[in-house]
Design a protein around this motif. Structure first.
Motif, PDB file in Angstrom:
ATOM      1  N   THR A 150       0.830  -1.215   0.000  1.00  0.00           N
ATOM      2  CA  THR A 150       0.000   0.000   0.000  1.00  0.00           C
ATOM      3  C   THR A 150       0.859   1.257   0.000  1.00  0.00           C
ATOM      4  N   GLU A 151       1.989   1.201   0.675  1.00  0.00           N
ATOM      5  CA  GLU A 151       2.874   2.381   0.681  1.00  0.00           C
ATOM      6  C   GLU A 151       3.460   2.618  -0.705  1.00  0.00           C
ATOM      7  N   ALA A 152       3.906   1.551  -1.366  1.00  0.00           N
ATOM      8  CA  ALA A 152       4.470   1.706  -2.711  1.00  0.00           C
ATOM      9  C   ALA A 152       3.416   2.185  -3.708  1.00  0.00           C
ATOM     10  N   CYS A 153       2.192   1.685  -3.562  1.00  0.00           N
ATOM     11  CA  CYS A 153       1.114   2.020  -4.494  1.00  0.00           C
ATOM     12  C   CYS A 153       0.334   3.262  -4.074  1.00  0.00           C
ATOM     13  N   ARG A 154       0.712   3.860  -2.955  1.00  0.00           N
ATOM     14  CA  ARG A 154       0.057   5.069  -2.442  1.00  0.00           C
ATOM     15  C   ARG A 154      -1.442   4.857  -2.237  1.00  0.00           C
ATOM     16  N   LEU A 155      -1.744   3.802  -1.497  1.00  0.00           N
ATOM     17  CA  LEU A 155      -3.133   3.443  -1.203  1.00  0.00           C
ATOM     18  C   LEU A 155      -3.400   3.574   0.293  1.00  0.00           C
ATOM     19  N   ASP A 156      -4.667   3.517   0.650  1.00  0.00           N
ATOM     20  CA  ASP A 156      -5.040   3.470   2.060  1.00  0.00           C
ATOM     21  C   ASP A 156      -4.457   2.212   2.695  1.00  0.00           C
ATOM     22  N   PRO A 157      -4.330   2.184   4.029  1.00  0.00           N
ATOM     23  CA  PRO A 157      -3.791   0.988   4.696  1.00  0.00           C
ATOM     24  C   PRO A 157      -4.568  -0.268   4.313  1.00  0.00           C
ATOM     25  N   PRO A 158      -3.909  -1.416   4.338  1.00  0.00           N
ATOM     26  CA  PRO A 158      -4.583  -2.666   3.959  1.00  0.00           C
ATOM     27  C   PRO A 158      -5.730  -2.999   4.905  1.00  0.00           C
ATOM     28  N   GLN A 159      -6.725  -3.688   4.361  1.00  0.00           N
ATOM     29  CA  GLN A 159      -7.878  -4.125   5.151  1.00  0.00           C
ATOM     30  C   GLN A 159      -7.662  -5.574   5.592  1.00  0.00           C
ATOM     31  N   ILE A 160      -7.782  -5.821   6.879  1.00  0.00           N
ATOM     32  CA  ILE A 160      -7.598  -7.172   7.415  1.00  0.00           C
ATOM     33  C   ILE A 160      -8.861  -7.981   7.170  1.00  0.00           C
ATOM     34  N   ASN A 161      -8.687  -9.205   6.664  1.00  0.00           N
ATOM     35  CA  ASN A 161      -9.817 -10.093   6.432  1.00  0.00           C
ATOM     36  C   ASN A 161      -9.436 -11.502   6.887  1.00  0.00           C
ATOM     37  N   ASN A 162     -10.201 -12.048   7.821  1.00  0.00           N
ATOM     38  CA  ASN A 162      -9.880 -13.355   8.397  1.00  0.00           C
ATOM     39  C   ASN A 162      -9.967 -14.497   7.399  1.00  0.00           C
ATOM     40  N   ALA A 163     -10.649 -14.291   6.285  1.00  0.00           N
ATOM     41  CA  ALA A 163     -10.723 -15.345   5.271  1.00  0.00           C
ATOM     42  C   ALA A 163      -9.356 -15.630   4.656  1.00  0.00           C
ATOM     43  N   LEU A 164      -8.431 -14.678   4.802  1.00  0.00           N
ATOM     44  CA  LEU A 164      -7.076 -14.837   4.257  1.00  0.00           C
ATOM     45  C   LEU A 164      -6.091 -15.378   5.283  1.00  0.00           C
ATOM     46  N   ASP A 165      -6.571 -15.677   6.488  1.00  0.00           N
ATOM     47  CA  ASP A 165      -5.685 -16.109   7.568  1.00  0.00           C
ATOM     48  C   ASP A 165      -4.992 -17.429   7.224  1.00  0.00           C
ATOM     49  N   GLU A 166      -3.870 -17.634   7.881  1.00  0.00           N
ATOM     50  CA  GLU A 166      -3.127 -18.884   7.739  1.00  0.00           C
ATOM     51  C   GLU A 166      -4.009 -20.061   8.161  1.00  0.00           C
ATOM     52  N   VAL A 167      -3.689 -21.245   7.679  1.00  0.00           N
ATOM     53  CA  VAL A 167      -4.359 -22.459   8.123  1.00  0.00           C
ATOM     54  C   VAL A 167      -4.210 -22.567   9.639  1.00  0.00           C
ATOM     55  N   ASP A 168      -5.283 -22.956  10.317  1.00  0.00           N
ATOM     56  CA  ASP A 168      -5.185 -23.252  11.747  1.00  0.00           C
ATOM     57  C   ASP A 168      -4.607 -24.657  11.870  1.00  0.00           C
ATOM     58  N   PHE A 169      -3.329 -24.735  12.217  1.00  0.00           N
ATOM     59  CA  PHE A 169      -2.652 -26.024  12.307  1.00  0.00           C
ATOM     60  C   PHE A 169      -2.804 -26.685  13.668  1.00  0.00           C
ATOM     61  N   GLY A 170      -3.600 -26.121  14.547  1.00  0.00           N
ATOM     62  CA  GLY A 170      -3.874 -26.751  15.825  1.00  0.00           C
ATOM     63  C   GLY A 170      -2.619 -27.040  16.621  1.00  0.00           C
ATOM     64  N   THR A 171      -2.488 -28.271  17.095  1.00  0.00           N
ATOM     65  CA  THR A 171      -1.368 -28.643  17.970  1.00  0.00           C
ATOM     66  C   THR A 171      -0.029 -28.731  17.235  1.00  0.00           C
TER      67      THR A 171
END
Length: 199
Positions: free
Chosen positions: A68-89
């Motif tokens: 976003t800084e390089a592209c001069r955009l607003d800060p990124p929007q956090i979305n939980n659908a993009l989260d890492e796999v929950d690998f549990g234990t």
């Protein structure tokens, strides 16, 4: 009218490949990773990006911020659908240790059937990331959108578009700091580029 998605795997953290970071807190980018993220940002400047979404993990947020800084955009929007796999234990365990684990071996052989102990099934991961892409493609037609996520999450999206089983994940390379391009239109979806490593 199409929507173009740039699926970016976060830049490399200092201990990449030594242990399964998963959703551990405090896994950020070191100097080399920050430089890699900055290069990805510069690479995407020419794409005329409209929006940037990111996984909530620190390493992805840092990569997305560089974009976003390089592209001069607003800060990124956090979305939980993009989260890492929950690998549990398995979270935090070394790969040397995991490679001796029968459940880990089964997970890597049968991604379409196995579940991380105490964590997610890859079908759940695929469902959440594809649902986000479908939603954004419907609501933001004609836009050019960066999604900063994790290797397995991006592979889940790619295998879906290619109508390939999740077990095909090992045949795909999605390197740290790479860019994969997905185009969605009324006619369906296609992969326009896979694993472009920004040097």
């Amino acid at each position: 009218m199409t929507t173009t998605f740039f699926l970016v795997r976060h830049a490399a953290h200092d201990n990449l490949g030594s242990f399964l970071a998963g959703r551990m807190s405090g896994i950020g980018l070191g100097p080399a990773g920050q430089e890699q993220a900055a290069r990805v940002g510069q690479r995407l400047v020419r794409e005329k990006i409209d929006d940037v979404y990111t996984s909530p993990q620190e390493r992805t947020r840092q990569t997305a911020t560089a974009i976003t800084e390089a592209c001069r955009l607003d800060p990124p929007q956090i979305n939980n659908a993009l989260d890492e796999v929950d690998f549990g234990t398995w979270t935090g365990r070394s790969f040397v240790d995991l490679n001796r684990d029968v459940q880990w071996q089964r997970w890597n052989a049968l991604r379409g059937l196995a579940r991380a102990p105490g964590g997610e099934h890859m079908l759940d991961v695929q469902h959440r990331v594809v649902a986000l892409i479908e939603s954004l493609a419907g609501n933001r037609r004609g836009r050019r959108i960066v999604l900063v996520s994790h290797g397995d999450v991006i592979k889940a999206a790619v295998t879906y578009v290619l109508c390939s089983p999740l077990d095909a994940w090992a045949r795909l390379d999605v390197a740290p700091g790479s860019v994969t391009v997905l185009i969605v239109g009324d006619w369906g979806a296609k992969i326009a580029a896979l694993n472009e490593v920004v040097s």
